[in-house]
Scaffold this motif. Sequence first.
Motif: not given
Length: 200
Positions: A185-192
């Motif tokens: 989830m954290r990685d996904l937020i960072s990508l966004l």
Amino acid sequence: MSSTWIYPIRPQELGTLPPSARRIDVREPAEFDGLLGRLPGSELVPLATLLDATVPWPRDVPLLLICRSGARSMKAARLLAEQGFTSLYNLEGGMLAVNEAGLTVEGPGVPPRVSAGHARDALCVATRELYGALPSPPCESLFEKLSAFSHPERASLFQAIERLGSRARADGLPEEAIDRTLRRMRDLISLLEHREVPPS
């Protein structure tokens, strides 16, 4: 103690590496195939297997060490320095920094373009992995916020993720599964945060 110098290198400087340099990714297989992707030409050698895997390798071949954020790769570089490797590079900021810089990544988990719709779907899947086939996953507000994602919301999104983790721990779910899901989830937020997010 080894006197080998470990050279820090930023994603934008990858083109300055010696042509013979090997790209060694020390993350776990799920990360290697995950949302952050991997550098083209990189080889997966998880940190736990690194010393055994590198026994037959020539000590003078340049090695670029890669991980998610640059911490595990630095640990890997230090381990290799102690084993006599003489040309070591650590990717500063890891794959998070590579994505932030907009460089090319590859892998089965990399979406062609990160959108708010993809983010909601991915977070929903991750939540269901924790809680099973629930008709309505918890923390719905997290998904809703992603439809209008903006940088100032980053802190509140991470807080929502942490609340989800706390709930999962209180429910007695396996710690390894919780950590793996929250990291995704954290990685996904960072990508966004670092890519264009078109309306879904």
